[in-house]
Structures are given as structure tokens and as C-alpha cells.
Motif scaffolding. Structure first.
Motif, PDB file in Angstrom:
ATOM      1  N   HIS A   6     128.109  16.487 -43.520  1.00 27.48           N
ATOM      2  CA  HIS A   6     127.656  16.867 -42.251  1.00 27.48           C
ATOM      3  C   HIS A   6     128.688  17.621 -41.714  1.00 27.48           C
ATOM      4  CE1 HIS A   6     129.929  13.608 -40.106  1.00 27.48           C
ATOM      5  NE2 HIS A   6     129.518  12.787 -41.053  1.00 27.48           N
ATOM      6  N   GLU A  30     124.546  14.695 -37.428  1.00 31.36           N
ATOM      7  CA  GLU A  30     124.647  13.408 -38.264  1.00 31.36           C
ATOM      8  C   GLU A  30     125.173  12.160 -37.305  1.00 31.36           C
ATOM      9  OE1 GLU A  30     126.539  10.092 -40.751  1.00 31.36           O
ATOM     10  OE2 GLU A  30     127.471  11.325 -39.264  1.00 31.36           O
ATOM     11  N   ASN A  87     118.831  14.115 -37.003  1.00 29.95           N
ATOM     12  CA  ASN A  87     119.734  14.369 -38.131  1.00 29.95           C
ATOM     13  C   ASN A  87     119.251  15.574 -39.020  1.00 29.95           C
ATOM     14  OD1 ASN A  87     120.535  13.968 -41.094  1.00 29.95           O
ATOM     15  ND2 ASN A  87     121.494  12.274 -40.378  1.00 29.95           N
ATOM     16  N   THR A  95     124.356   5.077 -44.671  1.00 33.06           N
ATOM     17  CA  THR A  95     124.576   6.476 -44.897  1.00 33.06           C
ATOM     18  C   THR A  95     123.422   7.192 -45.306  1.00 33.06           C
ATOM     19  OG1 THR A  95     125.397   6.780 -47.126  1.00 33.06           O
ATOM     20  CG2 THR A  95     127.089   5.709 -45.461  1.00 33.06           C
ATOM     21  N   ASP A  96     123.461   8.514 -45.221  1.00 32.47           N
ATOM     22  CA  ASP A  96     122.436   9.526 -45.522  1.00 32.47           C
ATOM     23  C   ASP A  96     122.301   9.404 -47.122  1.00 32.47           C
ATOM     24  OD1 ASP A  96     121.600  10.795 -43.249  1.00 32.47           O
ATOM     25  OD2 ASP A  96     123.162  11.904 -43.084  1.00 32.47           O
ATOM     26  N   ARG A 152     118.475   9.000 -47.497  1.00 34.45           N
ATOM     27  CA  ARG A 152     117.620   9.804 -47.395  1.00 34.45           C
ATOM     28  C   ARG A 152     117.354  10.583 -48.946  1.00 34.45           C
ATOM     29  NH1 ARG A 152     116.770  10.907 -42.175  1.00 34.45           N
ATOM     30  NH2 ARG A 152     118.242  10.456 -40.688  1.00 34.45           N
TER      31      ARG A 152
END
Length: 355
Positions: free
Chosen positions: A71, A128, A135, A307-308, A311
Motif C-alpha cells: 500500500h 490501507e 481499502n 493483513t491484506d 484478501r
């Protein structure tokens, strides 16, 4: 103001340049423009953009595709921009650790590794550091999941330059009690909802969290009160109280299983879900992950946070966290990163992608 990025600089110098382009959440456009312009100057990449998220990809026909993501936004600046390099080789400034040093490494790899051993996707995204619904990576998942397709992903969040696998899931819920309002001088006419919250706190104090081993990593769960709301005035018996709890759960639980567990712990109380995000399994058995861990060196650790990578996991892409910088310095006024750590991360990623 000229925001041109010189991708021939080493990753540490490029980190300083990125820090000096302020990009607090919601104000990422100038940096997104600079990143897009720099990447469009690289003929071996195709570049797409959605809002202030920029995605660049190689198309070499390799049998495997790796996603490198980071990010570009920061928390609000705390009198720590522009950047400052001290005589000990430490770079100070907002975003040095979280995570413009990781973004600088991505940009350097994008510019220098023109014929990698795997096809590469570079993802630079916005928002983020604020509410999850804003996001930029989440927006890409919704709008352009094909842009994020891959066999393995590395999120360059700060990890002190060690591999951290997967991440915890997180859930917040309100555990509520009710009573009957009355004047505190005649408290026997009421029923105190705050007093009725005592068993909620007792259950939390007695709670024994799990430790779960997944792919050789031990994830620790935690269930904690993070807020209590109740009361109307200094002379009123309250008729409502809510204890907000945060459950950090191991990635072997789904969000539904996590909520069911919280409701089981607080059986007899009203439990209202307010926020939830899934965890991510470490995926360290994937061949690309095995090769990555071997290239980076050291023993992988679990990510004791959300955390991402979650995703990517939801898209079926195994993902790990790896980046320069100390995560404990994130969001602090004293945020900094060692130049040597940034250069080491750049070199290790380059070796992995060219060896």
C-alpha cells in the motif's frame, strides 16, 4: 511540484523519495500518479489503474505468476516529513517502515528484473490505513479480480525482514445486557445493566485461548474486551450496557466458526457482530513459497495480526508477509528503517526472481 520517481536509485534512496511525497490515506493521488508514470516508462510491463491503485504485469508466458503487493498510503504525518538520513545509516520519516520501503523494493524489482523466472504482478494500492471498506486492494478484488490472479503472493509489509506466514482473522462484537432505568436514590426500583456485565468480564478473565499449529507455525488466539459503554447520568441506574470484544482467531477457523465460538463463550447474552475479517492460511507448502522461504532464509513465523494477505487467500492465492522495517515502529512519530535492511530485502527478492 515535480514528483518524478527515478527507478535507477537504490531502494533506500527511493524510499526517501517516496516518503517525501506525502500520501496520507485519502490523499494518495500524487504518489499514485508518480508510480503510474514510472511504471508506464518500463516497456516490459503492462499497466492498469483503478482509482489510486496501480497494477503492472509482465506477460512472459512463465508457468507461474507471483504477485508483489504493497500500500502507498500512510497514517497522518506527525512532523516526520521530509525524510532524514542520519550518519548511522538509518532513514527517518512517516512511512519509512510502514511501508514505503517495501514499495520502493517493489519498484526497484519492477525496473531492474526485466526477465524474471516467474511472471510478476506488482500491486500498489490506496486506503490501507483506514476503514476496511475503503481499502484499495479490496476494491481491486471486487472490480478486477483478474488483475490479481497468481500462484503465490508476497505482501511487503514490515516484518523485520523475515517471512511471516498467513495472518490471524479478526472479529469484533458487542455483548449486551439490559436492565431497568431508575433514580439512583431509589436503586431498588431499577435493574443495573452495568452490574449485569460482570459475568461477561469474568468469562473474559477466565478465557483460555487456543494455540494452533498450521504448517509448522503456531498461531495464538486472543479474546479481549476493548470497550465498555453504559450509563446515562451520575444519578441514573443504567438500563443498557455493551462490552465490545475483539476475537483474534487462528486461520483454521472461518468467520462463521469464529462468531459461533464467541456466541458460545457468551451464551445467555445478546451478541451483535460489528466487524469481521477472515484470516489467511500460511500456504508454506506451495512450491513457490518453499522456494521463497529458502531464498530469504531463516525460520518463518506466524503473522500475529491481520493483513491484506487475507484478501489474496480469499482469491485462492497463497500469500506471505515479507518486508524491510520493524512493524513495532509503524504509525509512530519515531518511525524509521535501516538502509541495510531495505537493500537486503531488495537483493533477496532479486535473487529469488532471477536465480
Amino acid at each position: 511540484m515535480d514528483h518524478t520517481l527515478d527507478l535507477t536509485q537504490d531502494a533506500a534512496a527511493l524510499t526517501a523519495r517516496l516518503v517525501d511525497i506525502a500520501s496520507e490515506s485519502g490523499r494518495e493521488k500524487a504518489l499514485a500518479d508518480a508510480v503510474e508514470q514510472a511504471l508506464r516508462g518500463l516497456p516490459h510491463l503492462t499497466v492498469d489503474r483503478d482509482g489510486d491503485a496501480v497494477v503492472a504485469r509482465t506477460r512472459l508466458g512463465r508457468p507461474e505468476r507471483v504477485v508483489l503487493a504493497g500500500h502507498i498510503d500512510t497514517v497522518p504525518i506527525a512532523d516526520n516529513v521530509p525524510s532524514r538520513l542520519d550518519s548511522d545509516g538509518v532513514l527517518w520519516g512517516c512511512g519509512t517502515s510502514d511501508m514505503k520501503s517495501g514499495v520502493a523494493v517493489q519498484l526497484r524489482i519492477a525496473a531492474e528484473v526485466t526477465s524474471p523466472n516467474r511472471d510478476l504482478t506488482y500491486v500498489f494500492y490506496d486506503h490501507e490505513e483506514v476503514a476496511a471498506e475503503l481499502n484499495g486492494l479490496g476494491r481491486l478484488v471486487r472490480n478486477h479480480p483478474d488483475w490479481l490472479a497468481g500462484d503465490f503472493a508476497v505482501l511487503l509489509e514490515p516484518t523485520d525482514a523475515r517471512v511471516e506466514g498467513g495472518c490471524q482473522g479478526t472479529l469484533r462484537a458487542r455483548v449486551e445486557t439490559s436492565g431497568r432505568r431508575a433514580h439512583s436514590a431509589r436503586s431498588w426500583l431499577g435493574e443495573n445493566a452495568i452490574h449485569r456485565a460482570a459475568p461477561i468480564l469474568s468469562r473474559l478473565a477466565e478465557y483460555q485461548p487456543r494455540r494452533v499449529d498450521i504448517d509448522g507455525l503456531t498461531y495464538r488466539e486472543g479474546l479481549n474486551a476493548v470497550r465498555i459503554e453504559g450509563g446515562h447520568a451520575g444519578n441514573v441506574i443504567p438500563d443498557h450496557c455493551a462490552v465490545t470484544v475483539n476475537f483474534r482467531f487462528a486461520p483454521d477457523r472461518s468467520e462463521e466458526q469464529a462468531l459461533a465460538h464467541v456466541r458460545e463463550v457468551f451464551e445467555g447474552f445478546d451478541v451483535v457482530l460489528t466487524d469481521s475479517a477472515p484470516g489467511a492460511l500460511p500456504g508454506l507448502s506451495h512450491p513457490a513459497a518453499v522456494a521463497f522461504v529458502a531464498a530469504i532464509g531463516g525460520a518463518p513465523a506466524p503473522k500475529d495480526a491481520w493483513t491484506d494477505v487475507a484478501r489474496f487467500s480469499a482469491l485462492g492465492v497463497p500469500a506471505v508477509n515479507y518486508g524491510p522495517g520493524d512493524p513495532k515502529l509503524a504509525h509512530t512519530r519515531e518511525e524509521h528503517v535501516a538502509v541495510a535492511s531495505v537493500l537486503e530485502a531488495e537483493q533477496k527478492l532479486r535473487d529469488w526472481l532471477t536465480g
